[in-house]
Each structure stands twice: as C-alpha cells, then as structure tokens.
Design an enzyme around this catalytic site. Structure first.
Site, PDB file in Angstrom:
ATOM      1  N   SER A   1       0.527  -1.175  -0.051  1.00 48.26           N
ATOM      2  CA  SER A   1      -0.229  -0.101   0.012  1.00 48.26           C
ATOM      3  C   SER A   1       0.866   1.291   0.422  1.00 48.26           C
ATOM      4  O   SER A   1       1.443   1.639  -0.784  1.00 48.26           O
ATOM      5  CB  SER A   1      -0.702  -0.330   1.652  1.00 48.26           C
TER       6      SER A   1
ATOM      7  N   ASP B   1      -2.470   5.870  -3.160  1.00 47.37           N
ATOM      8  CA  ASP B   1      -1.075   5.124  -3.084  1.00 47.37           C
ATOM      9  C   ASP B   1      -0.251   4.393  -3.577  1.00 47.37           C
ATOM     10  O   ASP B   1      -1.691   3.960  -5.452  1.00 47.37           O
ATOM     11  CB  ASP B   1      -1.271   5.258  -0.980  1.00 47.37           C
TER      12      ASP B   1
END
EC number: 5.4.2.10
Length: 452
Positions: free
Chosen positions: A104, A246
């Site tokens: 992530s 992200d």
C-alpha cells in the site's frame, strides 16, 4: 512469533520478514481454507493474483502462484493492477479467492499479501486465523496433501482485467467529467495506467504525475502520503483540482484548485450529500472510524446524517457497512468504500465520483468541501516502542487522563498501536492548533517514557 496478519494482510520488509517461503506457504494454506481445493467433485478452484509495481512483487508473485497451483488452484495472473481491481475481478470472474501483493502506502522495501474471499471481500479475523493456523501446522513438519498429474493448478495471464475493470468504473459513474482539468498523482504505483485511462474515458482533461513506476520509486516523495508535488502541479497547470492515490490505489486524497489539501473526511462529506440527494445513502447513514475529525461528525449532525464510528481500519468500516446495510463509509486517510460498486476502498472510483459531483453541480471542489470545518488535528507517530502495552500501561493512562481534562469538551485524544508498522499513533484534536500540538507533544513523550 506474533500474529502474522495485521489490519491489512501480512506485511513486512520483502525478503526479510516477508520471504518467498512464507508467501508460498501462506498461499497453500489460503487455498485449503478459501478455495476448498478438492472438496467438490469436478470443481476446479480459481484464484486471481495481482500486484503493485514493487520489484519484490515479481518474486513474491511467483511464490504465491506456485503455492496456489501446487494446491490444485488454477491461477489467473492479472499483473500490475490496483488492489480494488483485484477485488473486483475476483468477484466478477467468480473466482474462489484473490491475492494482491502490495504494501500500500509503505516505502518500497516493504511488501504485503492481501487475500480476498469469494466475491472479492476482505477476510474476517476468523478466516485469517484459520489460514495462519494451517500454515504454522505444516511449517512444523506436517506434510501438505498435494494433487498430482492433471490435478495440479494451471497458470495463465488474464490480460483482459485492465479493460474489464475500467469498463466497470465508467459504467457506475452518474455523469461524465467533460470540461474538467484534473491532475492525477499515481504514486508510481499500481494505478499508473488505470486511473489516467479511466478519467480520460470519462471525459476529463488529464495531467499525470508519478506515473512512471520502475519497481523502486513507488510512494517515493509522491502520492497520497506526499502531496507537495500534486499541489504544485495543480496550481501550475490551472487545474480544477488534483487527485492522489497510494501505491495500491485503494486510497484517494485531493487538493483543490488553490492547492489546499482535502482529506478522506471531507471527501466522505461531499459524497454523503451527493448520495443522499440521489437516494443512494441507505438509512441516511455514513460509517467512519474513531480517527475521523470531530468537524466531520459535527458536519454530518448539521446535515441530519447519522454517523456510525468503528475501530481504525477500512476492514472494520466495511464490516459495519455489510452487517447493517449502509452504502458509504471510509477513513480520513482516504479509504472510501462505496459498497454498491466496490467491496473495498477504491481510490480511482472515489476520485471519479468526487469529480462527477464537481461536474454535476458546477461548483468548485473548495466550495463543496465547505460543508465541513476541519478542526485542528495533530498526529504523531512514535516509533521504537512496545505497542502491545498501549492499553495496559498505568503511566500512559494517567497521561491520557491529564490531557483529556485539559481539553475538556473542545477536543479529544486517541492513542492506538499501528496495525501495519512498529509504532504508536498519538492523535489530538483541539479548537486551537497550538494547544493540540502541545498536548500531542507531551503525550508522545509519555509514550516514549512508558513504552520505550
């Protein structure tokens, strides 16, 4: 050894904490739990496997694919795609499970494994515990039951996943984005191709930054954790606003036309009003976490919208939504779940819906987010402490009680151990930013003293 699964899968430094051997073993265990390999006569279980562009994802993907195929699971490799795309394809293709390799927003040396059950849903704690238990059992010597001959899984590339996912995003948009100029920061991550293509097909004029992943530059000074470049680009290009993702694109943050940051709470507020107007905000309720800004809660109260708060983590937001039939939820960090169209936070979908609201109303993004006033909030990450003792330290409890007495009803304090990193997060809200900083600083010192 502690629990392998954190708040968002299994995560750690690739090739140190997260090794190929661990990835292979967990994948075999997941196959036995999620695919029920060999339990249905004539059933060939299938898995969808995707990854973000990290260099370590290449060998970890190979390990995961090997583990699944060795357990009798046919594997569809979709390549570099966002986490929500893997979740969507798991459901759309009727797969037994999905696997995403990503850490992530974490820095490049980290990586992670996220599993999805049938339908593209994140796993409940009980399923994660079962996978981990089976993995540990066989790691200590109990042999796996492995198919042979025609029973082994087959591996193929599913190149159609890119277009299938984008077609889904465009199909659920309430209106086109013609006339909007938008800057997209892709964090050199998994959405570097997907997000610009989706916004362009929806009619927007797109300017991209952070869209040249090389396996080493993911999240490096860009994306939702570093908004400086996006602010600069929006102002330089005279764009209407900017969107930042992200590394795995399950988050969406924004900046308005003047470069002001817009967080997940503000995005939730805009989408809540839009969905209420269209009759899609079921039970007139939005779900958020205890980390949401107090200003968001006050804004929803003023608009007559109910707010349900959960523990930190989009999985807990999602659990509440599914259990109670809510349609919208999310986190201040930019995980926004629109449950009618996604089973997890989807940064590209969120950005598209936010842009659609701007296009439909003709109002600026700055004007739309004016529905809420964000109260000063200070967040300090305290590393190198024993985060397991946050709830049991008497010294820390006394420091928190002192802070709460000082703030009274005009603010609040929240301490929590990170579920993905070895640190404790200290959050303080107050009507005055200097007071928030002062209290947060003292609490951070208390955490170091009590838990160091």
């Amino acid at each position: 050894m502690g629990r392998l699964f954190g708040t968002d899968g299994v995560r750690g430094v690739a090739n140190a904490d997260l090794t190929a051997e661990l990835a292979l073993g967990l994948s075999v265990a997941a196959a036995h739990v999620l695919a029920e390999a060999g339990t249905f006569e004539g059933h060939r279980p299938t898995a969808v496997v995707g990854r973000d562009p990290r260099a370590s994802g290449e060998f970890l993907e190979a390990a995961v694919v090997a583990g699944l195929a060795s357990a009798g699971v046919d594997v569809l490799r979709v390549g570099v795609l966002p986490t929500p795309a893997v979740a969507y394809l798991t459901g759309a293709l009727g797969a037994d499970l999905g696997v995403m390799l990503s850490a992530s927003h974490n820095a490049m040396p980290d990586n992670g494994i996220k599993f999805f059950a049938r339908g593209g849903h994140k796993l409940a704690d009980e399923l994660e515990d079962k996978i981990e238990a089976i993995y540990r059992e066989h790691r200590t010597g109990a042999p796996w039951e492995r198919p042979t001959g025609a029973g082994v899984g087959r591996v193929s590339d599913y190149d159609e996943g890119f277009d299938k996912y984008i077609a889904h995003l465009i199909a659920v948009l309430p209106n086109r984005l013609d006339g909007l100029k938008i800057v997209l920061d892709e964090a050199h991550g998994a959405a570097a191709r997907v997000s610009p293509e989706a916004f362009a097909r929806a009619g927007a004029e797109v300017i991209t930054i952070g869209a040249e992943p090389d396996g080493l530059n993911i999240n490096d000074g860009c994306g939702s954790t570093h908004l400086g470049l996006l602010k600069q680009a929006v102002v330089e290009h005279g764009a209407d606003f900017g969107i930042a993702h992200d590394g795995d694109a399950d988050r969406c943050l924004a900046v308005d036309g003047s470069g002001e940051e817009i967080d997940g709470d503000q995005i939730l507020a805009v989408l809540a009003l839009a969905m209420r107007e269209s009759g899609q905000l079921r039970k007139n309720t939005v779900v958020a976490t205890v980390m949401s800004n107090l200003g968001f809660k006050l804004a929803m109260e003023a608009e007559g919208i109910a707010l349900v708060q959960t523990g930190v983590g989009d999985r807990y937001v999602l659990e509440s939504m599914k259990e109670n039939g809510y349609a919208l939820g999310g986190e201040q960090s930019g995980h926004v779940i629109i449950l009618d169209h996604a089973t997890t936070g989807d940064g590209t979908l969120t950005g598209l819906m936010l842009a659609a609201r701007v296009a439909a109303t003709g109002r600026s993004l700055a004007d739309l987010v004016g529905v809420m006033r964000r109260l000063p909030q200070v967040l300090i990450n305290v590393p190198d402490v024993d985060k397991s003792r946050v709830a049991t330290s008497g010294e820390l409890a006394a420091a928190v009680a002192d802070a709460e007495r000082e703030l009274g009803t005009t603010g609040r304090v929240l301490l929590r151990p990170s579920g993905t990193e070895p640190l404790v997060r200290v959050m303080v809200e107050a009507a005055d930013i200097e007071q928030a900083r002062s209290v947060a600083g003292r609490l951070a010192d208390a955490v170091k003293s009590a838990l160091g």
